[in-house]
Every structure is written in structure tokens, then in C-alpha cells.
Design a protein around this motif. Structure first.
Motif, short mmCIF file in Angstrom:
data_model
loop_
_atom_site.label_atom_id
_atom_site.label_comp_id
_atom_site.label_asym_id
_atom_site.label_seq_id
_atom_site.Cartn_x
_atom_site.Cartn_y
_atom_site.Cartn_z
N GLU A 11 -9.95 -0.90 -9.86
CA GLU A 11 -8.50 -1.64 -9.84
C GLU A 11 -7.53 -0.90 -8.96
N TYR A 12 -6.93 -1.17 -8.69
CA TYR A 12 -6.23 -0.31 -7.69
C TYR A 12 -6.74 0.55 -6.59
N GLY A 66 -11.27 3.47 -7.80
CA GLY A 66 -10.35 2.85 -8.61
C GLY A 66 -9.38 3.92 -9.09
N ASN A 96 0.59 -0.94 0.19
CA ASN A 96 -0.15 0.25 -0.31
C ASN A 96 0.94 0.83 -0.34
N ASP A 99 -14.39 -6.94 -3.67
CA ASP A 99 -13.17 -7.22 -4.50
C ASP A 99 -14.30 -7.85 -6.06
N GLU A 137 -3.28 -2.03 -3.79
CA GLU A 137 -2.58 -3.11 -5.54
C GLU A 137 -3.69 -3.33 -5.73
N SER A 138 -4.94 -3.70 -4.72
CA SER A 138 -5.46 -5.09 -5.55
C SER A 138 -6.87 -5.05 -4.35
N SER A 139 -7.91 -5.20 -5.38
CA SER A 139 -9.34 -5.42 -4.72
C SER A 139 -9.50 -6.48 -3.76
N THR A 140 -8.99 -7.34 -4.18
CA THR A 140 -8.75 -8.49 -3.65
C THR A 140 -7.27 -8.26 -2.01
N ASP A 141 -6.63 -7.36 -1.82
CA ASP A 141 -6.53 -6.63 -1.00
C ASP A 141 -7.62 -5.95 -0.24
#
Length: 134
Positions: free
Chosen positions: A73-74, A111, A19, A67, A90-94
Motif C-alpha cells: 500500500e502506498y 509499502g 507522487n 498491483d 499513491e497506489s500499487s496500481t499507479d
């Protein structure tokens, strides 16, 4: 006090999630850009009352499916405790991993394409605002 800032920083570190925490100047610029793009005057800060063309719906599960959202994105997460804080991830998963490990709190997410701004309030109402095409 900054309780949300401390909790989020702690989870980001424990989960080893990449991050970038925005400094005061970056945050001020981001808020200015968001108010110009997504809010009606006289908004000078992130106030959902002034969001343009907002779709609202009750969705207490948003954080569980963050996610899967379009235009995230980002993502940048923005929160407010005694002041406003923001982190680029870095990602929506994070982002999902972060939200899964923290207590519930109101938050803004956007995003890097700067197209869709979302706000989840403390009553599980999600305010979604899509930037109009010019």
C-alpha cells in the motif's frame, strides 16, 4: 546523467500519477531505515547480497502483477542509475502504470507498512524479504 530518474519523472508527469519524490535527506533516512530493518551488517546501502532471510525466485512478470502484491500500500519505488532515487506513489496500481510505461530496470519496492521489501534485479530474479516480527 540520471537516465532512470529522467525517464521515471517523465512517465509520472505524462501519466499524471500522484507522487512524492524523496529529497536527499529523506532518501538517506529511508536507506538507513531499510538497511537496519532488512539487511545484515555490514550493509550500508541497498545491496541484495546482504538481505536477511531472502526468498528468491525468477519472475519476469513481477511488474505486470505488482498491483496484486501483499504489503504494497502506498508503495515507494527506489532505483539507482548514477545515484539513488525514490518516489512514493499513491497506489500499487499507479506503480504498475509507471512500470508498464518505462524500460526494464532493477528496482526496489516497499509499502508504507514497511513489512516487505522486494528487489527485482536485471535478470528477473525477485528477492523478497519480510521483516521479522519482534
Amino acid at each position: 546523467m540520471n537516465y532512470l530518474e529522467k525517464e521515471i519523472d517523465s512517465v509520472l508527469e505524462k501519466q499524471n500519477l500522484a507522487n512524492k519524490k524523496l529529497n536527499e535527506i529523506e532518501l538517506a533516512n529511508l536507506i538507513n531505515d531499510l538497511t537496519i530493518a532488512f539487511f545484515s551488517p555490514p550493509a550500508k546501502n541497498l545491496d541484495p547480497y546482504f538481505l536477511k532471510n531472502t526468498e528468491k525466485k525468477h519472475d519476469p512478470e513481477l511488474w505486470k502483477k505488482v498491483d496484486t502484491l501483499d504489503d504494497l500500500e502506498y508503495p515507494t519505488l527506489i532505483v539507482h542509475d548514477n545515484k539513488t532515487h525514490a518516489w512514493k506513489l499513491e497506489s500499487s496500481t499507479d506503480l504498475k502504470a509507471l512500470l508498464f510505461e518505462t524500460t526494464g530496470f532493477p528496482f526496489w519496492i516497499i509499502g508504507n507498512n514497511f513489512k516487505t521489501l522486494r528487489y527485482m534485479d536485471d535478470h528477473d530474479c525477485v528477492h523478497t524479504c519480510i521483516k521479522p516480527n519482534k
